[in-house]
Design an enzyme around this catalytic site. Sequence first.
Site, PDB file in Angstrom:
ATOM      1  N   ALA A   1      45.838  28.485  34.011  1.00 41.28           N
ATOM      2  CA  ALA A   1      45.579  28.961  35.377  1.00 41.28           C
ATOM      3  C   ALA A   1      45.697  27.824  36.385  1.00 41.28           C
ATOM      4  O   ALA A   1      45.459  26.662  36.053  1.00 41.28           O
ATOM      5  CB  ALA A   1      44.178  29.561  35.436  1.00 41.28           C
TER       6      ALA A   1
ATOM      7  N   ARG B   1      41.556  21.990  39.569  1.00 43.68           N
ATOM      8  CA  ARG B   1      40.153  21.627  39.758  1.00 43.68           C
ATOM      9  C   ARG B   1      39.434  21.272  38.454  1.00 43.68           C
ATOM     10  O   ARG B   1      38.699  20.299  38.407  1.00 43.68           O
ATOM     11  CB  ARG B   1      39.395  22.769  40.467  1.00 43.68           C
ATOM     12  CG  ARG B   1      39.922  23.141  41.828  1.00 43.68           C
ATOM     13  CD  ARG B   1      39.845  22.005  42.865  1.00 43.68           C
ATOM     14  NE  ARG B   1      38.497  21.596  43.205  1.00 43.68           N
ATOM     15  CZ  ARG B   1      37.749  22.101  44.181  1.00 43.68           C
ATOM     16  NH1 ARG B   1      38.234  23.034  44.958  1.00 43.68           N
ATOM     17  NH2 ARG B   1      36.541  21.662  44.423  1.00 43.68           N
TER      18      ARG B   1
ATOM     19  N   TYR C   1      45.199  33.495  22.460  1.00 42.93           N
ATOM     20  CA  TYR C   1      43.858  32.991  22.773  1.00 42.93           C
ATOM     21  C   TYR C   1      42.969  32.865  21.527  1.00 42.93           C
ATOM     22  O   TYR C   1      42.105  31.994  21.450  1.00 42.93           O
ATOM     23  CB  TYR C   1      43.180  33.894  23.821  1.00 42.93           C
ATOM     24  CG  TYR C   1      43.860  33.884  25.184  1.00 42.93           C
ATOM     25  CD1 TYR C   1      44.589  32.785  25.613  1.00 42.93           C
ATOM     26  CD2 TYR C   1      43.751  34.967  26.040  1.00 42.93           C
ATOM     27  CE1 TYR C   1      45.208  32.765  26.862  1.00 42.93           C
ATOM     28  CE2 TYR C   1      44.362  34.959  27.299  1.00 42.93           C
ATOM     29  CZ  TYR C   1      45.093  33.858  27.685  1.00 42.93           C
ATOM     30  OH  TYR C   1      45.692  33.843  28.923  1.00 42.93           O
TER      31      TYR C   1
ATOM     32  N   LEU D   1      40.521  33.383  33.744  1.00 42.76           N
ATOM     33  CA  LEU D   1      41.407  34.534  33.530  1.00 42.76           C
ATOM     34  C   LEU D   1      41.194  35.572  34.620  1.00 42.76           C
ATOM     35  O   LEU D   1      40.155  35.580  35.281  1.00 42.76           O
ATOM     36  CB  LEU D   1      41.074  35.174  32.170  1.00 42.76           C
ATOM     37  CG  LEU D   1      41.223  34.270  30.945  1.00 42.76           C
ATOM     38  CD1 LEU D   1      40.636  34.951  29.700  1.00 42.76           C
ATOM     39  CD2 LEU D   1      42.697  33.934  30.727  1.00 42.76           C
TER      40      LEU D   1
ATOM     41  N   HIS E   1      37.640  39.046  31.593  1.00 42.21           N
ATOM     42  CA  HIS E   1      36.485  38.162  31.387  1.00 42.21           C
ATOM     43  C   HIS E   1      35.556  38.653  30.281  1.00 42.21           C
ATOM     44  O   HIS E   1      35.159  37.886  29.403  1.00 42.21           O
ATOM     45  CB  HIS E   1      35.692  38.008  32.696  1.00 42.21           C
ATOM     46  CG  HIS E   1      36.378  37.141  33.708  1.00 42.21           C
ATOM     47  ND1 HIS E   1      35.783  36.729  34.868  1.00 42.21           N
ATOM     48  CD2 HIS E   1      37.632  36.609  33.738  1.00 42.21           C
ATOM     49  CE1 HIS E   1      36.623  35.970  35.568  1.00 42.21           C
ATOM     50  NE2 HIS E   1      37.759  35.906  34.903  1.00 42.21           N
TER      51      HIS E   1
ATOM     52  N   LYS F   1      34.365  32.888  38.182  1.00 41.66           N
ATOM     53  CA  LYS F   1      33.851  34.037  38.925  1.00 41.66           C
ATOM     54  C   LYS F   1      34.988  35.039  39.099  1.00 41.66           C
ATOM     55  O   LYS F   1      36.144  34.614  39.123  1.00 41.66           O
ATOM     56  CB  LYS F   1      33.240  33.627  40.271  1.00 41.66           C
ATOM     57  CG  LYS F   1      33.966  32.556  41.075  1.00 41.66           C
ATOM     58  CD  LYS F   1      35.348  32.791  41.570  1.00 41.66           C
ATOM     59  CE  LYS F   1      35.625  33.973  42.408  1.00 41.66           C
ATOM     60  NZ  LYS F   1      37.051  34.029  42.859  1.00 41.66           N
TER      61      LYS F   1
ATOM     62  N   ASP G   1      36.565  39.204  44.364  1.00 41.32           N
ATOM     63  CA  ASP G   1      37.165  37.865  44.475  1.00 41.32           C
ATOM     64  C   ASP G   1      36.539  37.007  45.567  1.00 41.32           C
ATOM     65  O   ASP G   1      36.300  35.826  45.361  1.00 41.32           O
ATOM     66  CB  ASP G   1      38.680  37.967  44.708  1.00 41.32           C
ATOM     67  CG  ASP G   1      39.338  36.632  44.413  1.00 41.32           C
ATOM     68  OD1 ASP G   1      39.326  36.235  43.233  1.00 41.32           O
ATOM     69  OD2 ASP G   1      39.795  35.957  45.338  1.00 41.32           O
TER      70      ASP G   1
ATOM     71  N   TYR H   1      41.784  32.400  57.533  1.00 43.62           N
ATOM     72  CA  TYR H   1      40.844  31.668  56.671  1.00 43.62           C
ATOM     73  C   TYR H   1      39.498  31.451  57.376  1.00 43.62           C
ATOM     74  O   TYR H   1      39.447  31.037  58.524  1.00 43.62           O
ATOM     75  CB  TYR H   1      41.440  30.301  56.291  1.00 43.62           C
ATOM     76  CG  TYR H   1      40.573  29.574  55.294  1.00 43.62           C
ATOM     77  CD1 TYR H   1      40.633  29.882  53.945  1.00 43.62           C
ATOM     78  CD2 TYR H   1      39.657  28.618  55.715  1.00 43.62           C
ATOM     79  CE1 TYR H   1      39.812  29.247  53.027  1.00 43.62           C
ATOM     80  CE2 TYR H   1      38.831  27.973  54.810  1.00 43.62           C
ATOM     81  CZ  TYR H   1      38.918  28.297  53.469  1.00 43.62           C
ATOM     82  OH  TYR H   1      38.100  27.674  52.563  1.00 43.62           O
TER      83      TYR H   1
HETATM   84  N1  LIG Z   1      35.552  28.861  41.232  1.00 42.77           N
HETATM   85  C1  LIG Z   1      36.528  28.832  42.128  1.00 42.77           C
HETATM   86  O1  LIG Z   1      36.440  28.162  43.166  1.00 42.77           O
HETATM   87  C2  LIG Z   1      37.791  29.584  41.854  1.00 42.77           C
HETATM   88  C3  LIG Z   1      38.931  29.359  42.641  1.00 42.77           C
HETATM   89  C4  LIG Z   1      40.099  30.056  42.325  1.00 42.77           C
HETATM   90  C5  LIG Z   1      40.094  30.975  41.281  1.00 42.77           C
HETATM   91  N2  LIG Z   1      38.952  31.190  40.569  1.00 42.77           N
HETATM   92  C6  LIG Z   1      38.893  32.156  39.475  1.00 42.77           C
HETATM   93  O2  LIG Z   1      39.635  31.600  38.386  1.00 42.77           O
HETATM   94  C7  LIG Z   1      40.288  32.643  37.676  1.00 42.77           C
HETATM   95  C8  LIG Z   1      41.786  32.331  37.671  1.00 42.77           C
HETATM   96  O3  LIG Z   1      42.277  32.239  38.999  1.00 42.77           O
HETATM   97  P1  LIG Z   1      43.663  31.508  39.328  1.00 42.77           P
HETATM   98  O4  LIG Z   1      43.935  31.690  40.754  1.00 42.77           O
HETATM   99  O5  LIG Z   1      43.647  30.124  38.782  1.00 42.77           O
HETATM  100  O6  LIG Z   1      44.644  32.446  38.503  1.00 42.77           O
HETATM  101  P2  LIG Z   1      46.125  32.221  37.946  1.00 42.77           P
HETATM  102  O7  LIG Z   1      46.698  30.928  38.389  1.00 42.77           O
HETATM  103  O8  LIG Z   1      46.861  33.477  38.239  1.00 42.77           O
HETATM  104  O9  LIG Z   1      45.885  32.108  36.375  1.00 42.77           O
HETATM  105  C9  LIG Z   1      45.368  33.159  35.619  1.00 42.77           C
HETATM  106  C10 LIG Z   1      45.697  32.888  34.158  1.00 42.77           C
HETATM  107  O10 LIG Z   1      45.245  34.012  33.417  1.00 42.77           O
HETATM  108  C11 LIG Z   1      46.074  34.182  32.290  1.00 42.77           C
HETATM  109  N3  LIG Z   1      46.345  35.618  32.087  1.00 42.77           N
HETATM  110  C12 LIG Z   1      46.032  36.324  30.973  1.00 42.77           C
HETATM  111  N4  LIG Z   1      46.408  37.600  31.074  1.00 42.77           N
HETATM  112  C13 LIG Z   1      47.007  37.719  32.276  1.00 42.77           C
HETATM  113  C14 LIG Z   1      47.638  38.807  32.941  1.00 42.77           C
HETATM  114  N5  LIG Z   1      47.734  40.030  32.376  1.00 42.77           N
HETATM  115  N6  LIG Z   1      48.156  38.589  34.153  1.00 42.77           N
HETATM  116  C15 LIG Z   1      48.065  37.376  34.745  1.00 42.77           C
HETATM  117  N7  LIG Z   1      47.472  36.295  34.153  1.00 42.77           N
HETATM  118  C16 LIG Z   1      46.959  36.474  32.925  1.00 42.77           C
HETATM  119  C17 LIG Z   1      47.363  33.388  32.519  1.00 42.77           C
HETATM  120  O11 LIG Z   1      47.379  32.369  31.558  1.00 42.77           O
HETATM  121  P3  LIG Z   1      48.542  32.159  30.441  1.00 42.77           P
HETATM  122  O12 LIG Z   1      49.651  33.111  30.742  1.00 42.77           O
HETATM  123  O13 LIG Z   1      48.907  30.750  30.639  1.00 42.77           O
HETATM  124  O14 LIG Z   1      47.858  32.438  29.161  1.00 42.77           O
HETATM  125  C18 LIG Z   1      47.199  32.751  33.883  1.00 42.77           C
HETATM  126  O15 LIG Z   1      47.587  31.421  33.891  1.00 42.77           O
HETATM  127  C19 LIG Z   1      39.899  33.947  38.364  1.00 42.77           C
HETATM  128  O16 LIG Z   1      38.783  34.506  37.746  1.00 42.77           O
HETATM  129  C20 LIG Z   1      39.541  33.496  39.787  1.00 42.77           C
HETATM  130  O17 LIG Z   1      38.643  34.359  40.440  1.00 42.77           O
HETATM  131  C21 LIG Z   1      37.829  30.491  40.832  1.00 42.77           C
END
Ligand SMILES: NC(=O)c1ccc[n+]([C@@H]2O[C@H](COP(=O)([O-])OP(=O)(O)OC[C@H]3O[C@@H](n4cnc5c(N)ncnc54)[C@H](OP(=O)(O)O)[C@@H]3O)[C@@H](O)[C@H]2O)c1
Length: 326
Positions: A10, A16, A56, A72, A77, A95, A175, A232
Amino acid sequence: MIEIGILGAASIAKNRFLPALEHVPNVRCRHLAVREESERSLAMAKEFGLHVTTGYESLIDNPEVDALYLPLPPALHFEAAMAALEAGKHVFLEKPLTLNGEEARILLKRAQKKNLVVHENYMFLYHRQWTKLQQVWQDLAPGPLRLIRSSFCFPKRGPNDFRYQKDLGGGALLDAGGYVARAALDLLEDPKVLSAESFVDPQYGVDTYGTFTLSGTKGELFQGFYGMDNAYQCTLELHGARALLTTDRIYTSPPEHEARAVSSSPKGQEEVSLGADNAFAQSLAHFCTLMDAPALRLKHHQTLLRQQALLDELRAASKGNKPCRK
Ligand SMILES: NC(=O)c1ccc[n+]([C@@H]2O[C@H](COP(=O)([O-])OP(=O)(O)OC[C@H]3O[C@@H](n4cnc5c(N)ncnc54)[C@H](OP(=O)(O)O)[C@@H]3O)[C@@H](O)[C@H]2O)c1
């Protein structure tokens, strides 16, 4: 040394999580599992020296790993976190924790039974500005707190982003609204939902913005606004009888950013530094603390359950979504 593995290449893991690890001395990450190898996962593996496996389960079942980081899409989750707990691993979950309170209840009950930690990464709670802001507020002698306003909104992301896909658990309440609700839970005692509205984009079939009002036990109000197709905003305002305190980067302050607040009181207007911090590293350090602190862990899990229940209450109070204004 706690060995933590990642499920999914991700963006948040690359941008981060992995950079934060160098600030948490007792945790290391050497393993990444992906659905399928991709340019992105290979680049990430090369940059951070990770061993990549496909599927996984390959990492969930790996006995070298003590904990799993799950960045994810939200709909995945619950199942992934349950599998991690069954395999005896602590879970550092992005989250939103789960899609709803029922999933959260089952997950956290299982974690308690297995003496394992589930942590939801609302990292803003661990940034030093969060406590500093509350100290600054008390020092202003603001009188009774009357209103808190907070917003977390960002512009539309790409159409393939999971946030706009219903079957992946997309939607702005989960989100973006989750941040605002989590702040309310920390700042108000036992918040109750007075009203909520959410607005759906028919093109995606998910809510893209919404608003809610809560009340605290002392009659304080909390007004929240969230969205993922907006200008934003990342604000928190505290309105007391005699003072006002506002901030503009409360949920997403990156490590190099010095957070600031502006106060207005009978003494005049003043800008205050709230400091810079690596909130991701602090959140990870808290996750590790919970592993050896059963009483703290129970309290933490109860708060996560309340957070997920509050999101359910907000969804229910919206009484069906309205079409968004485009
Ligand atoms: N805490 C924070 O500040 C913060 C900030 C941003 C995001 N987040 C959270 O982090 C999580 C990921 O966000 P992100 O923006 O980093 O997402 P992202 O770049 O889209 O990555 C999601 C990952 O999920 C996996 N995945 C598994 N099944 C999938 C499907 N059917 N479709 C798409 N992806 C799938 C993929 O990994 P592989 O294909 O490599 O296996 C992909 O790399 C979410 O829960 C989001 O709410 C948190």
